[in-house]
Design a protein around this motif. Structure first.
Motif, short mmCIF file in Angstrom:
data_model
loop_
_atom_site.label_atom_id
_atom_site.label_comp_id
_atom_site.label_asym_id
_atom_site.label_seq_id
_atom_site.Cartn_x
_atom_site.Cartn_y
_atom_site.Cartn_z
N CYS A 4 2.87 5.82 4.11
CA CYS A 4 3.14 6.12 2.69
C CYS A 4 3.68 4.92 1.93
O CYS A 4 3.67 4.91 0.70
N PHE A 5 4.16 3.90 2.68
CA PHE A 5 4.71 2.70 2.04
C PHE A 5 4.56 1.54 3.03
O PHE A 5 5.41 1.32 3.88
N MET A 6 3.43 0.83 2.94
CA MET A 6 3.12 -0.25 3.88
C MET A 6 3.23 -1.59 3.14
O MET A 6 2.38 -1.94 2.33
N PHE A 7 4.28 -2.32 3.44
CA PHE A 7 4.50 -3.62 2.79
C PHE A 7 4.07 -4.71 3.78
O PHE A 7 4.67 -4.88 4.84
N ILE A 8 3.00 -5.44 3.43
CA ILE A 8 2.32 -6.30 4.38
C ILE A 8 2.17 -7.71 3.82
O ILE A 8 1.91 -7.90 2.63
N ARG A 9 2.32 -8.70 4.68
CA ARG A 9 2.05 -10.08 4.28
C ARG A 9 0.54 -10.23 4.04
O ARG A 9 -0.28 -9.86 4.89
N THR A 10 0.17 -10.75 2.89
CA THR A 10 -1.25 -10.81 2.52
C THR A 10 -2.08 -11.61 3.52
O THR A 10 -3.21 -11.22 3.85
N ILE A 59 0.87 -1.17 0.00
CA ILE A 59 0.00 0.00 0.00
C ILE A 59 0.91 1.22 0.00
O ILE A 59 1.74 1.39 0.90
N LEU A 60 0.80 2.07 -1.02
CA LEU A 60 1.72 3.20 -1.10
C LEU A 60 1.08 4.42 -1.73
O LEU A 60 0.06 4.31 -2.41
N ASN A 61 1.72 5.56 -1.49
CA ASN A 61 1.29 6.82 -2.08
C ASN A 61 1.85 6.96 -3.49
O ASN A 61 2.86 6.35 -3.83
N ALA A 62 1.22 7.84 -4.26
CA ALA A 62 1.69 8.07 -5.63
C ALA A 62 3.00 8.85 -5.68
O ALA A 62 3.74 8.75 -6.66
#
Length: 279
Positions: free
Chosen positions: A183-189, A93-96
């Motif tokens: 602004c940059f959320m890297f998450i295990r699905t 999930i991230l910003n443009a």
């Protein structure tokens, strides 16, 4: 199956920014699917994005602006469906307005695969002026998010920010923290399937804190400075009165949900973080 999926929510977003972030994704060697979830009033980006992209990038026009979290949930609902064809180990999930190098996501994926107890990870963030963004946070108190906005004494505000933004920690060290920048959320699905999607009571701001907090209740939330990104337009809520009021409104909803002055989880997790990292 993809290595990761990703989503950017847009609202009248600058086309140059979109072209820039899409080009960052196109450099990765991993197998991915990126959605552009558009909350704008008009479906004016479709042809622009289609001309830039391929089958790895999909544009969705939502035909309404129900908020940042809702825009992302349009995609997360797809991923949560057991019949979803776009299955992936991770979701970003991230910003443009983010810029990242070619190997950034590869390094994050490699680290998370070696550490299965991590639910969410965040990189070291630089602002456009070259300064390191203090992206790690303690769980906020009302003093941190509301009252400091109206405090006229700069020294008092600086002291609150010093503790809340963990300015005392080493931003070159891998750390387990209560809150990371949204602004940059890297998450295990699979983690998202466990803790749920964004809480849509927040129209804008605080939905990332809320989700990060829920992830941290069950998994590790890790600041990982071995990779770096640039965030070009940080702290937008400080720039206009409208954005400031939206932030305050969401902060009130956050404390109504989690507790204003009586929040035992906040007290415990903050105390553990300070004990572990504050010198």
């Amino acid at each position: 199956m993809y290595d990761f999926t990703a989503c950017i929510v847009t609202y009248n977003t600058n086309r140059e920014e979109l072209a820039q972030i899409i080009s960052c994704f196109q450099k990765t060697k991993l197998k991915f699917k990126l959605w552009i979830s558009d909350n704008s009033e008009e479906d004016s980006l479709r042809n622009f994005i289609n001309n830039l992209s391929n089958d790895r990038i999909e544009y969705i026009f939502n035909n309404s602006n129900n908020g940042f979290g809702s825009g992302h949930n349009v995609i997360l609902e797809k991923l949560m469906d057991k019949n979803c064809k776009e299955k992936a180990e991770f979701h970003l999930i991230l910003n443009a307005d983010i810029i990242f190098e070619e190997s950034t996501i590869e390094k994050i994926v490699d680290y998370m695969r070696k550490n299965s107890d991590i639910g969410q990870i965040g990189p070291k963030i630089y602002e456009s002026n070259g300064e390191v963004n203090k992206s790690c946070r303690l769980l906020p108190t009302p003093l941190n998010l509301i009252f400091r906005r109206f405090c006229p004494i700069k020294s008092v505000v600086d002291k609150m920010d010093y503790d809340y933004e963990m300015r005392w920690c080493d931003y070159n060290t891998i750390m387990e923290v209560p809150i990371l920048s949204g602004c940059f959320m890297f998450i295990r699905t699979d983690v998202l399937k466990t803790v749920g999607m964004f809480d849509t009571r927040y129209f804008m701001y605080m939905e990332d804190y809320d989700l990060c907090r829920r992830i941290g209740q069950k998994y590790k939330v890790i600041f990982y400075p071995e990779v770096e990104i640039i965030h070009e337009h940080g702290k937008a809520s400080y720039k206009t009165r409208k954005m400031m009021m939206a932030h305050i409104n969401s902060a009130i909803k956050y404390f109504n949900k989690w507790g204003w002055f009586f929040d035992n989880e906040r007290k415990t997790r903050n105390k553990e973080c300070i004990k572990r990292y504050k010198k």
